[in-house]
Every structure is written in structure tokens, then in C-alpha cells.
Design an enzyme around this catalytic site. Structure first.
Site, PDB file in Angstrom:
ATOM      1  N   LYS A 159      24.645 -15.031 -20.194  1.00  0.00           N
ATOM      2  CA  LYS A 159      23.535 -16.148 -20.318  1.00  0.00           C
ATOM      3  C   LYS A 159      23.392 -16.862 -18.947  1.00  0.00           C
ATOM      4  O   LYS A 159      24.672 -17.062 -18.227  1.00  0.00           O
ATOM      5  CB  LYS A 159      23.768 -16.959 -21.391  1.00  0.00           C
ATOM      6  N   SER A 166      22.095 -21.987 -31.008  1.00  0.00           N
ATOM      7  CA  SER A 166      21.102 -21.107 -29.933  1.00  0.00           C
ATOM      8  C   SER A 166      21.941 -19.491 -29.610  1.00  0.00           C
ATOM      9  O   SER A 166      21.434 -18.756 -28.594  1.00  0.00           O
ATOM     10  CB  SER A 166      21.401 -21.542 -28.518  1.00  0.00           C
ATOM     11  N   SER A 224      18.335 -20.660 -27.756  1.00  0.00           N
ATOM     12  CA  SER A 224      18.007 -20.521 -26.541  1.00  0.00           C
ATOM     13  C   SER A 224      18.572 -19.258 -25.794  1.00  0.00           C
ATOM     14  O   SER A 224      18.272 -18.752 -24.719  1.00  0.00           O
ATOM     15  CB  SER A 224      18.730 -21.898 -25.412  1.00  0.00           C
TER      16      SER A 224
END
Lengths: 482, 99, 485
Positions: free
Chosen positions: C78, C177, C153
Site C-alpha cells: 500500500k 481498512s 482504504s
């Protein structure tokens, strides 16, 4: 007689002499090239995290104990938010609701006995970087930032508003400085910024309980600045109050060139620091045993040492205060006094001859002195046993300083041994008296200065090595008989 | 318990604290949204939490300390590489005004 | 096809010589090139780096000296995790060109284990969001239905694994997330106990909630990744000194005799009935495998959402204060003074959701409001944590839905409050700091993945993974893959 009572509180920031910063392993050494002592942590890079420096906590505890504070075994760090480019994260990691220590006292010696000035709190935080403005701050179009200093450990010590005069404030600051220097936790150098001071001052009608409007004074870069700025403020505020003006709670800057304080641009609102407990740092839960261990390791503090010097060595309080400015000088004096005896004489030599030669009175200068305490004691012993005169001793002292040799070696090599042989000196005295009949007449005529001249001639004749007391005695005996 | 109505001045004040320049339209939209969210938060304020300690740290750690041993600093070029305005060895910023 | 394999299967091929890390890296890079224009999971593809790292792994396997189960395995991170020399933008314009001068600890550990970096993954800006629609750059699509969101997210991290564009990825979980996108994208997503995995190098959103965790195709794979990234880090003062177990070895225990709690508050009005049905069916499966199940109550669940949306934004408003155009990131030119520069930079560099949370957080911490908002939220957090502690006195793990609904359409949820409600089942575990995993629990009739959540005691990832593994192996959800055009 002023109807007003002055109320002063001091907020002192001391930079701690740790090897590394408060929350990262960057070095704290002064004078490095800009931005070479930084890392993602002290520059607040995205993703960086703080880790507490153990020694900074220890230094804080040491200082708090020396100030008689209560240590909060459970204490924690908090974030203090405001925007300024010298502060990488735009928050400072500090302590707020649970500081390291609170409620201590600093004893100030006074004419009527010691006066205790309250210490409200002591806490730890990180320092900010250095700004260099392209011109004057007021007109610069841009500024430049060096983050070497960002993250250096700071200890903030806040006094209670117990100080009642600018002089007292100066004394408090000096005493506080002496303590932190003694403890080895801070260099105590205001000019270099390792010790900083902001002052809060207000006036109130004498006897009133409520405090007056508080004014904060900044930009105090020396003890003198502190005292002068506060003295100026006392006058300014008194004049304003006399004229019926209402004082405004504000921050003012001391302008040393013009000798006055100047209001900073007025703020629309007070800072809202939005403190909250630092989530990246677990709280501290110190062990009482650890604190006691630190307490046991505390050195003798300045006040106690001064008192002991006066009592044990018969020094005046003033002499004791000068000798106790730093541990190095105090230890030097004691070592010399123990070896040589005669502490008053030793004190005299240290405070006059030694301090005249040394580049400074700090521990480093004392440690680097070519004349060790033992060597000084050696020199004083030679005076004491009559080997050399006091006057010659001063010359020997200088030679010892330059060459690093001990006194006996120099005296021996240069034949500076005092002439104390009465027979030999009697002969010289007779010679001098014979060579200066007119002066002898002058002496008989009552001119006291004539004696001094004759003593001088004997000394000259013996290259200064004659024992002055003996010379005086011989002249005293022989002159009337001439 | 009164519903917290957040005013335009409140929002302006907070925007200043947070260094966010908001247009008039954004200010108003922000006010409406914050108002709705804060109203939802009222649910929290109705909970009786007397005697409950706050939890700042989810796990019970204490006394995490490091030794006072120097570690190599980052290189100046590395740390200045992302600088929007680099002046030699320094970070350069526009005119600083006292607030 | 190499890219379809799990970490374990791929590792077996490396060891028996029937495939090389370079071949695997190429296979994944080809797949990224073919599919990512539609899925849009990747912010940056690090092709040269991947091939160089794979070549090094090749050599190790040839020499018969591989480093472990992750050696040569292609992974992606990420874009909130710092990678030295590689842009790390956190889904934000304010860091669009930021190149970190250091590596996050989790990346260092993956590299030490021999993993190969394929690239950095798209995300909601500064990890704030539940759909990846808050990325300043583009929206990642759900591989199961490109018209729908992958969740957020960590949307890119989830989508990449689902679409077989990485063998595993790392995401971060603050209020859900990792778990929510794992549920939406039909893969395994693990949020470890707070403090289990180092946060050094994780660009902070909410410091007391953020955790790094893996997305994988199977629970066994997640165990392998967790083993590598978990463990104390002296650079993270909040990382725990609890020893790291052999998570993979611990999977074999089965659930016979384990006590599982089904929380009453996690079955609410308005949730998707297909989700409820799937989760209840999953509980039946676990009972069939020998687990004992009982209803438990986590009474403060509904307050968790409000507490989270105060604590998170408060900490975020503080953590994001540093983005001011002074040392790194975007700087808007032409300002008269620094205040104007900073205010304009932050206005231009942050998106709407981030600004909203900064404003909310600043307000919650400000003078006069601290106690009523932030202070109160911290006390509610204690109550939420207490709920779990009390439940865990009776059960070994909790089984629940991950989300109240399945993946929604892009653009469907405009109202921030509506978006926040997505996280109602994931937030409480974050507030309490306990570990939670989401794994495939079924599919809707329309073919969208449903997530099953298992929550455990602090540092008991072993039990969490064991329950998940037993369920996974008793079903075949994990074998299904999206069909991509």
C-alpha cells in the site's frame, strides 16, 4: 515608597547535555554543519516515530531532586500544537498534565536567612530548529531553517510567581544555573542558548492578594538582560498604573540596544495548543527505587558546598560563592587546601592568581590548568616554610603556569631560594645603609618613605630573594644605631 | 442536552488553527457537514462515563526507553532531496509573520 | 498459471525447480500490464526493481539456500508504507512527488525474507475512506465487478490480490481498512493486534489505531506473511515485545472444543440479508467442525463508531499538521508569507474527506471542547475494550460479519456519514486493539463476495487464524476467482 509590589515568575529552558537527541539517535554536538545532524525522526518525515532517551529522563529526575520537587512516578508526554517552520511536525512533544516533577523549592541566600522560591513544575520536551532570516525578521522576505537543533532534549523549569524584584530574579537564575551545571546536566550558557529564560511580571498594590495583569518578556540572553528588562518593566508598569492606564496581557521583547521592552504584534487570540497525550509514546511508570538510586548519586549541591566552605574553612560567603561557581574550581580549591593547609591563603591564590591566568572558570578550563591543585599546594608550602618570599612566589607561579613544572624544580634551578641567613643579610643591610647616608638622614628626620626605599635597595641587592620580614627587622635594629 | 450547532465563525477559527484556506462555499459546506457529524456524536455524550478511565493506548506498555548512544544521522542531501525550496544547506521558507 | 498460485504453492514450485522467482515476477508483471488498466490497483509498478530482486532470489534457489517461505514471492505494498527511493504518495496530491529517504520496517523485513517488490498500491487519501474513491489520483475497481468499489482504504491492496496481480500485499487497518476491502474483494485480510507489527515507516493517520497487515489468497499464506512482518521494533515505541509464534504451524489445530462467540450487536436492521444468511451459515459450518458457539453481547458496539470518528480525526489532525510545504511535498507558489503558503498548500494538497477529518479533529481537541469530545471518546474506548475482555472470559474467539453490506457501486455513497457506517463491525476491534481477520464467507446471488470476520484476544492471532483456516478449508470460497475481461 512605591505602592506596588512586583511579582515575577521565571520560565527557564535548559538544554540537556545528553549525547543524543530526545527522541532519536542523532548527535547533539554544537557547531555541526547545517542539517547534518538530522534524520527522518527529528525532521518529522512521514512515517517516523519517536523513542525516548533514557538519559534525558535521568537528568530530569536528577535536577528535580536537587530542587526538592516531588517526582511524578507516572508521567507522560503530550503533543503541543502550533505552526512554525522551525518545528518539523508542527507539534512539539512536551509534557502537559502529567509532568515529570512538581512543587519544589530553590533556596536563595538572603540577609535575613534563606528565602525559598517555589518551583511549580519541571518537565521534558524537544527543542526546535534554528531559523536564519534573510535580513531582519521584521522585513525579511524569506528565512532558512537548520534542523540540527530540532529534537535536542530540553528541560523546562517554571517557578511559582514568588520573586519580588529584578535582583531576586537574577539571583534565582544564577542559583538555578549553578545547580544544573553542578549536576552536569546542562552547560548553563545563556549566550550560546543552552540556558534560556523568559520572564512573567506583574505589579499589584502591596498587600493585595489578586495578581495584576501579567506581561511576558522574551529575548533575554544574559543575566544582565534579565535584570535590566525586569527593572524597565517595573518602571513602565508602575507609570502606566499611576496614570490610571489598564495594562494589557501581552508578550514583549527586550531590546538591549535601546534598553526597553517592545510589544510584539498583538495577537488576535491566545495560542490553542490542543494538547493531548502523545499516542506514539507509552507513559512512564518510574520505580521509586530508581529515583532513590539517582538521589543517592547526587553530588553536593552549591548551597550546601558554600555553607560547608564557610564553616569548615573560615571563608567569607563571598569567597565561598566565587569558589563554588563550578564543581571543578571548588574541588580544585579543596584539594589544594587539604594538602597545603591555610585555606584562606589557598582561596586567595585561587581567586586572584589562578583565575587571572585561566581562560575561564568552568570545569574544562580548571581541568586543563597546567598547575594542578597539588602543585599549587607545593608552591604555598614553600612560602609557608620560608623557602621563598611571597613576591618571588608570584613569579614562580607564572613560570609554573607556562612550563608545567612544579615549584621546587623552578626554585632550585633558578636559585630563587629566599635569603634568610641573618648573618648574610646583616652584611647587605650594612652595605645599603653605608651607600645611602642621605636617606638615613631622611629617616631620622621622620620620613617614613625612607624605610621603604632602603628595604627596596636590600631587595634589589639580593635579586628580590631576601626575606622581607627579616630585612625589616634588621633595618629596624640597625637604623637607630647608624 | 443541547445540540452543538457549529457556527461559521467556529469553522473559520478551526480552519485557521488547521492552516486550511477555505473558500466561502467550502466554509459553508464544511459547516453543514461538521454540524451533522457532531450531531451524530451527541450519541456519545449521552453515555454515562463517570468513573471510567480514558484509554490513550490500546495496549498496556510502559517505560519504552532507548540508550543515549549516537546513531549515524541521515545525509544532508537525502533529507533535503524533497525540499520544495532548497537554499544550499538549508530549507527555505517564505516570509515569517508573527501571529 | 504462476500468478494464480498461493505463496505456498509458488514456493513449492521454486523449491522443486519447476519455476523460478524471475518467471513468477514476469508472470505477475504481465498480468499487471494486462489487467491493471481496468482494475487500477497500482500507483507505481517497480518493474526493474522486481526483476533485479527476483534475479537475486533465483540465485539463492539455485544454490539450494533459499531464505524461507517468502523468498522470491512477488508482493506489493500500500502506498502509505515508505520505500526508499520509490515515490510514496499516500493517495494524496500533497505527497505526489515525495520520495522517502528510508524504508518502512515491514518492507525491510519482507526484503530480508527475500520477497520481491512489484509496486505500490492505490488507496484512499491518507488511509481515510472505505472505498478508495478518496484517492486523489484515481479510483481502484473491484475485480468482481468493475463498476463497484474494492472497499478502502486499502482498496488497491485487496484488488491486486483478487485479480492475481500479486501473490500477497500489505495494507493498513485503522478502523477496518484491511478487513472491509478483504470482504468486498473476497480475499483474506488480517489486522494484527495493535503493537504486533511495527509502524515505523507507516505514514501515520491515527497513531493509536493504525496497524499493518497482509492481504493473501489463503489463511495459510497470511500466517506466513505475519510471521515475517511481526515482532518488536526498537524504532517503534508502541511495538510489543511479545514473541512471534509459528503461525503456520498453529493452523493445524482445528476448532474441536473451541468456544466461539456470536455478537448480538453485529446483526442489525438494514444489513444486507444475504450477508446475514452467509454468516449464520458459516457459524453452522464451524459448529459442524466441533466448535461450541454461543451468543455474546458487546453492548457498546454502536458507540464505537462515534468514538472512532472522534479519536481517528483528532489524531489525524495532529499527524497531518506536518504537511505544510516546508520540508517535503507540495508547495503552492506565489504566497505573500508562510501562513498563506501553508494554508494554500494544504487546501490544494488535501482532498475533501481529509480536510473534513482534519477540521473535525482540530475541533475535537480545541480549547473548551476536548473533554466533551476527545476525552469522552477515550472513555468510551475503555468501555468498548472492556466489552471484548468480558466476552473473551467466556469464548476463545468471536465470529461475525465483516461489513453490513457487500461492495457498493462507485459513486453510490456521497454522504460521509453513510460511508462511515460501513465500518461499524470493524471499528470496535480497532478501538480495543485486538486482532481480526476477514476471509471469504460466501457470495451473493449476484456473485459479490461476502466477508466473514474472526476476532480474537490481544496477541492471539494464532487462534484467530486457526478458526479462519478451519472454516476456509471446509468450504471452497477461496478457490473462486473473479473473471476479468
Amino acid at each position: 515608597m512605591s505602592p506596588y509590589e512586583t511579582v515575577i515568575g521565571l520560565e527557564v529552558h535548559a538544554q540537556l547535555r545528553t549525547r543524543t537527541k530526545m527522541f532519536c539517535g542523532c548527535a547533539t554536538a554544537f557547531g555541526a554543519a547545517p542539517n547534518t545532524q538530522t534524520c527522518p525522526v527529528c525532521q518529522g518525515n512521514p512515517g517516523s516515530l519517536p523513542v525516548i532517551n533514557r538519559r534525558a529522563i535521568e537528568f530530569g529526575i536528577r535536577t528535580a531532586l536537587a530542587l526538592g520537587c516531588r517526582i511524578n512516578l507516572q508521567n507522560r508526554f503530550a503533543r503541543k500544537h502550533y505552526y512554525y517552520p522551525d518545528m518539523p511536525k508542527n507539534y512539539q512533544i512536551s509534557q502537559y498534565e502529567e509532568p515529570l516533577a512538581e512543587h519544589g523549592t530553590l533556596e536563595l541566600p538572603g540577609a535575613n536567612g534563606a528565602r525559598g522560591i517555589g518551583v511549580q513544575r519541571l518537565h521534558l520536551e524537544e527543542d526546535v530548529g534554528k531559523l536564519v532570516h534573510e535580513g531582519e525578521l521584521a522585513t525579511a522576505r524569506a528565512s532558512q531553517v537548520d534542523y540540527n537543533r530540532a529534537g535536542v532534549p530540553l528541560m523546562e523549569i517554571v517557578s511559582k510567581p514568588d520573586l519580588r524584584s529584578p535582583e531576586e530574579a537574577g539571583a534565582y537564575l544564577r542559583a538555578l544555573r549553578a545547580i544544573v551545571v553542578y549536576l552536569g546536566v546542562c552547560d548553563g550558557n545563556m549566550e550560546e542558548g543552552s540556558l534560556r529564560c523568559d520572564a512573567n511580571i506583574s505589579l499589584r498594590i502591596a498587600g493585595a492578594e489578586v495578581l495584576g495583569t501579567k506581561v511576558e518578556i522574551k529575548n533575554l540572553n544574559s543575566f544582565r538582560h534579565v535584570e535590566h528588562a525586569l527593572a524597565y518593566e517595573v518602571k513602565r508598569q508602575a507609570q502606566a498604573l499611576d496614570a490610571g492606564e489598564r495594562l494589557v496581557q501581552e508578550t514583549r521583547l527586550w531590546d538591549p540596544d535601546r534598553g526597553r521592552t517592545v510589544a510584539m504584534r498583538s495577537k488576535e487570540f491566545a495560542h490553542d495548543y490542543r494538547y493531548f497525550p502523545e499516542p506514539d509514546l507509552p507513559p512512564l511508570d518510574l520505580e521509586a527505587a530508581t529515583v532513590e538510586q539517582i538521589r543517592a548519586g547526587l553530588p553536593e549541591l552549591p548551597a550546601a558546598k558554600r555553607a560547608r566552605f564557610v564553616a569548615a574553612y573560615g571563608l567569607t560567603p563571598y569567597e565561598a560563592e566565587l569558589l563554588c561557581q563550578g564543581r571543578g574550581l571548588a574541588d580544585y580549591f579543596e584539594a589544594a587546601a587539604r594538602e597545603a593547609g591555610k585555606p584562606k591563603v589557598v582561596a586567595n591564590w585561587v581567586l586572584n592568581e589562578l583565575l587571572r591566568e585561566l581562560p575561564g572558570d568552568d570545569d574544562a578550563a580548571v581541568a586543563a590548568c597546567p598547575i594542578t591543585a597539588s602543585r599549587l599546594a607545593g608552591l604555598l608550602t614553600l612560602i609557608d616554610d620560608g623557602t621563598i618570599s611571597g613576591k618571588i612566589a608570584k613569579e614562580v607561579f607564572e613560570k609554573m603556569y607556562r612550563s608545567g613544572e612544579d615549584a621546587a624544580t623552578i626554585v632550585g634551578r633558578e636559585g630563587l631560594t629566599q635569603v634568610a641567613d641573618e648573618g648574610a643579610l646583616a652584611g647587605v643591610v650594612d652595605q645599603v645603609l653605608a651607600q645611602h647616608p642621605k636617606v638615613v638622614d631622611d629617616w631620622r628626620g621622620g620620613k617614613k618613605a625612607a624605610l621603604g626605599f632602603l628595604v627596596g635597595q636590600v631587595m634589589k641587592s639580593t635579586q628580590g630573594k631576601a626575606n622581607p620580614a627579616l630585612v625589616n627587622r634588621l633595618l629596624g635594629e640597625k637604623l637607630p644605631k647608624v | 442536552m443541547a445540540t452543538p450547532k457549529i457556527s461559521r465563525e467556529d469553522v473559520q477559527h478551526v480552519a485557521r488553527l488547521a492552516r486550511l484556506e477555505l473558500s466561502e462555499a467550502e466554509l459553508e459546506r464544511m459547516r453543514v457537514e461538521m454540524d451533522a457529524i457532531l450531531t451524530y456524536m451527541d450519541k456519545l455524550r449521552s453515555l454515562d462515563t463517570a468513573g471510567v478511565e480514558p484509554t490513550s493506548h490500546a495496549v498496556p506498555l510502559h517505560n519504552v526507553l532507548r540508550d543515549d548512544e549516537p546513531r549515524p544521522s541521515a545525509s544532508r542531501d537525502d533529507m533535503l532531496a524533497n525540499a520544495p525550496d532548497r537554499a544550499g544547506d538549508f530549507f527555505r521558507v517564505p516570509r515569517i509573520i508573527e501571529e | 498459471m504462476l500468478a494464480a498460485l498461493t505463496i505456498e504453492a509458488l514456493g513449492a514450485r521454486f523449491r522443486d525447480g519447476s519455476a523460478t522467482p524471475s518467471a513468477a515476477a514476469e508472470a505477475y508483471l504481465d498480468r499487471i500490464a494486462a489487467l491493471d488498466p481496468k482494475v487500477r490497483a497500482f500507483m507505481t509498478v517497480t518493474r526493474d526493481t522486481a526483476l533485479a530482486q527476483a534475479a537475486e532470489a533465483d540465485a539463492r534457489f539455485r544454490a539450494g539456500a533459499p531464505r524461507g517461505p517468502l523468498d522470491g514471492i512477488p508482493i506489493a505494498l500500500k502506498d502509505v508504507l515508505c520505500t526508499r527511493g520509490i515515490t510514496t504518495a499516500c493517495g494524496s496530491r500533497i505527497l505526489e512527488r515525495f520520495v522517502p529517504p528510508y524504508d518502512a520496517t515491514v518492507y525491510e523485513r519482507l526484503r530480508a525474507a527475500g520477497a520481491v517488490l512489484l509496486g505500490k498500491l492505490n488507496m484512499d487519501e491518507f488511509a481515510m475512506g472505505s472505498s478508495t474513491e478518496n484517492s486523489a489520483f484515481f479510483t481502484t475497481r473491484n475485480p468482481w465487478d468493475l463498476g463497484r468499489v474494492p472497499g478502502g482504504s486499502s482498496g488497491g491492496s485487496a484488488a491486486a490480490v483478487s485479480a492475481d496481480m500479486a501473490a500477497a500485499t500489505l495494507g493498513t487497518d485503522t478502523g477496518g481498512s484491511i478487513r472491509q476491502p478483504a470482504a468486498f474483494c473476497g480475499n483474506v485480510g488480517l489486522k494484527p493486534t495493535y503493537g504486533r507489527v511495527s509502524r515505523y515507516g507507516l505514514v501515520a493517520f491515527a497513531s493509536s489505531l493504525d496497524q499493518v497487515g497482509p492481504f493473501t489468497k489463503t489463511v495459510a499464506d497470511a500466517a506466513h506473511v505475519l510471521r515475517v512482518i511481526a515482532g518488536h521494533d526498537p524504532q517503534d515505541s508502541t511495538s510489543a515485545e511479545v514473541p512471534v509464534s509459528d503461525y503456520r504451524g498453529g493452523l493445524k489445530g482445528g476448532v474441536q472444543g473451541l468456544r466461539l462467540g456470536i455478537p448480538r450487536e453485529y446483526f442489525i436492521d438494514g444489513m444486507d440479508p444475504e450477508v446475514e444468511r452467509a454468516v449464520r451459515a458459516a457459524v453452522d459450518v464451524l459448529r459442524g467442525l466441533g466448535a461450541k458457539t454461543e451468543e455474546v453481547s458487546l453492548p457498546h458496539t454502536e458507540y464505537g463508531l462515534a468514538a472512532y470518528y472522534l479519536i481517528g480525526p483528532a489524531e489525524a489532525s495532529s499527524n497531518l499538521a506536518r504537511y505544510d510545504g516546508v520540508r517535503y511535498g507540495l508547495r503552492v507558489p506565489g504566497a505573500r508569507d508562510i501562513v498563506e503558503m501553508e494554508s494554500r498548500t494544504r487546501a490544494a494538497g488535501f482532498g475533501r474527506e481529509v480536510k473534513r477529518r482534519i477540521m473535525l479533529g482540530t475541533y475535537a481537541l480545541s480549547a473548551g471542547y476536548y473533554d466533551a469530545y476527545y476525552g469522552q471518546a477515550l472513555r468510551v474506548r475503555t468501555l468498548v475494550a472492556r466489552d471484548f475482555r468480558q466476552a473473551f472470559e467466556r469464548v476463545d474467539a468471536i465470529v461475525a460479519p465483516t461489513t453490513p453490506s457487500v461492495a457498493f457501486k462507485v459513486g453510490e455513497k456521497e454522504d460521509p456519514l453513510q460511508m462511515y457506517l460501513n465500518d461499524v463491525f470493524t471499528i470496535p476491534a480497532s478501538l480495543a486493539g485486538v486482532p481480526g481477520v476477514s476471509l471469504p464467507g460466501g457470495f451473493t446471488l449476484a456473485g459479490l463476495p461476502i466477508g466473514l470476520q474472526v476476532i480474537g484476544k490481544a496477541y492471539d492471532e494464532a487462534t484467530v487464524l486457526r478458526v479462519a483456516h478451519a472454516y476456509e478449508q471446509a468450504t471452497d470460497w477461496y478457490t473462486r476467482k473473479p473473471v476479468l475481461p
